[in-house]
Design a protein around this motif. Structure first.
Motif, mmCIF file in Angstrom:
data_model
loop_
_atom_site.group_PDB
_atom_site.id
_atom_site.type_symbol
_atom_site.label_atom_id
_atom_site.label_comp_id
_atom_site.label_asym_id
_atom_site.label_seq_id
_atom_site.Cartn_x
_atom_site.Cartn_y
_atom_site.Cartn_z
ATOM 1 N N UNK A 156 0.710 -1.292 0.100
ATOM 2 C CA UNK A 156 0.173 -0.083 0.169
ATOM 3 C C UNK A 156 0.829 1.245 0.072
ATOM 4 N N UNK A 184 1.142 5.511 -2.375
ATOM 5 C CA UNK A 184 -0.161 5.799 -2.977
ATOM 6 C C UNK A 184 -1.040 4.688 -3.292
ATOM 7 N N UNK A 185 -0.852 3.828 -2.371
ATOM 8 C CA UNK A 185 -1.724 2.559 -2.559
ATOM 9 C C UNK A 185 -1.241 1.374 -3.295
ATOM 10 N N UNK A 186 -0.195 1.866 -4.016
ATOM 11 C CA UNK A 186 0.455 0.648 -4.855
ATOM 12 C C UNK A 186 1.385 0.008 -3.816
ATOM 13 N N UNK A 187 2.017 -1.098 -4.355
ATOM 14 C CA UNK A 187 2.943 -1.839 -3.615
ATOM 15 C C UNK A 187 4.199 -1.608 -4.122
ATOM 16 N N UNK A 229 4.502 -2.356 -7.864
ATOM 17 C CA UNK A 229 3.324 -3.105 -8.632
ATOM 18 C C UNK A 229 2.180 -2.249 -8.869
ATOM 19 N N UNK A 230 2.060 -1.991 -10.381
ATOM 20 C CA UNK A 230 0.827 -0.926 -10.851
ATOM 21 C C UNK A 230 -0.430 -1.651 -10.338
ATOM 22 N N UNK A 231 -0.491 -3.147 -10.522
ATOM 23 C CA UNK A 231 -1.665 -4.116 -10.193
ATOM 24 C C UNK A 231 -1.101 -5.467 -9.875
ATOM 25 N N UNK A 232 -1.636 -6.458 -9.722
ATOM 26 C CA UNK A 232 -1.544 -7.623 -9.314
ATOM 27 C C UNK A 232 -0.331 -8.390 -10.220
#
Lengths: 138, 283
Positions: B171, B174-177, B215-218
């Motif tokens: 997280x 900005x909420x991304x990993x 990671x922008x998404x999974x």
């Protein structure tokens, strides 16, 4: 006088801009969203052949209530989790890291099912990730 | 009909083999250029594959890099045991596309074999507050020592030692990993060892490596690698390496990395830049 009005105006602008930060609970969509995530999570973990045996003695409605309360409380919602702490709740279950991982994966999929955006999912995971050592026995 | 049964059987065998470990997607990182778990050019503290402490995974990779003057490829395999120990094997080859003909050796290439071992000392990439910390070695044996020896390299084999710290930040930002790695390496290698080890102006050096990304998404990650280089050969002074990468991890069995790498001057030829591609499979 003009200056006083000007300063007063600035102060008002300042206070108007300080909108109270939304809690994660609110960003997720409140109680309804947490209920939905929990339903989807239970649908998965109670029927996942890799971990379903961990819930053989578990009452679905009871677990539902506890998970909802816990997510709600930890994300800044108005609930109070009244169950056992994470160590007590899982003592004697000998949960492995690999089983914990499968639970986490189902939790992520449940949040996807409930259409929680990726960035909110990660913030929720960040709250619960440190519980790994309390839940597992390794 | 017989054919169909054959395919069905193959499917069953592949499905059975394809029992990857249970760690979350992306946490196995990818195979870096020397065969260890990491990113393109940086070694990370991660253990290859997705195994937890009761699981063992095997990863294989093919990597290709083309800078016009050079063509590099690596094939490698790694075993990640119980998220504790990694053992890796890599074969590297660097085609001297421009230098070969210039030296009167058309088709010449530099080759090297690497056996790596890494042990996770402390921490967990995802779950601990501290970063995951690992110590590793890479035993390197140059298999084409004639050119390096003429260039002034003193040894055809050597060992790199490294200490690495890697962390995934759930997280954040900005909420991304986000993820970050810092690695310290002790090495005698000239251009990874493809130009042998040691030389007229140096021997063993301490170098730093770092890798950062999101990671922008999974399944999609972007990042940046930096690798400090020091020189042992006056004839072939080395530049620091860097790359920008995109990684695609659709599932626990496959990952693909594309990068744009800037390797500076290599063996007198300046501005070595090009596309890096790597395909990884995990079982």
């Amino acid at each position: 006088m003009k200056i006083t009005a000007f300063i007063l105006g600035l102060l008002l602008m300042g206070s108007c801009q300080t909108v109270k930060a939304e809690t994660l609970y609110e960003q997720l969509g409140g109680q309804a969203a947490i209920e939905l995530i929990t339903e989807k999570l239970l649908d998965r973990i109670l029927h996942n052949p890799k971990i379903e045996f961990l819930f053989e003695e578990t009452d679905r409605e009871d677990l539902h209530l506890k998970i909802v309360d816990q997510i709600c409380q930890e994300t800044g919602g108005p609930c109070v989790y009244e169950g056992l702490d994470m160590v007590e709740a899982h003592s004697g279950m000998e949960i492995k890291y690999s089983e914990f991982d499968i639970f986490v994966e189902d939790f992520i999929l449940a949040m996807e099912d409930a259409e929680i955006p990726f960035r909110l999912q990660n913030k929720v995971l960040a709250i619960f990730a440190p519980m790994r050592e309390d839940v597992t026995y390794e | 009909m017989k054919n169909k049964i054959c395919w069905a059987l193959l499917g069953v065998v592949v499905t059975f083999m394809a029992h990857a470990g249970s760690r979350q997607l992306g946490t196995g990182a990818v195979m870096q250029v020397e065969g260890s778990s990491g990113s393109g050019i940086v070694t990370w503290a991660t253990i290859a594959g997705y195994g937890e402490d009761d699981e063992t995974d095997v990863t294989a990779a093919y990597t290709y890099l083309d800078t016009d003057d050079y063509r590099f490829n690596m094939v490698g395999a790694a075993i990640g045991w119980h998220n504790r120990v990694e053992v890796s094997f890599a074969k590297q080859e660097l085609d001297l596309v421009t230098l070969g003909p210039a030296l009167g050796l058309p088709g010449a290439s530099l080759k090297q074999d690497i056996i790596g071992a890494k042990v996770r000392l402390a921490g967990n990439l995802v779950y601990s507050k501290m970063p995951q910390i690992s110590f590793g070695i890479q035993h390197k044996k140059n298999q084409s020592f004639l050119i390096p020896s003429v260039a002034g390299a003193t040894d055809d084999s050597s060992v790199d030692y490294y200490l690495s710290a890697t962390k995934l930040f759930l997280g954040k930002p900005w909420g991304y990993n986000g993820f970050a790695t810092v690695t310290l390496r002790s090495t005698e290698a000239n251009e990874l060892g493809l130009l042998g080890f040691g030389g007229d102006v140096g021997d063993r050096h301490l170098t730093a490596e770092a890798s950062f990304g999101l990671f922008l998404n999974k399944s999609w990650a972007v990042g940046f690698d930096f690798r400090q280089k020091r020189s042992n050969l006056s004839f072939a002074s080395e530049d620091h390496w860097r790359d920008l990468f995109v990684a695609w991890v659709p599932n626990r069995h496959v990952s693909v990395v594309a990068a744009y790498a800037d390797l500076g001057t290599i063996a007198t030829l300046p501005d070595q830049k090009g596309l890096y591609l790597s395909i990884n499979g995990s079982f």
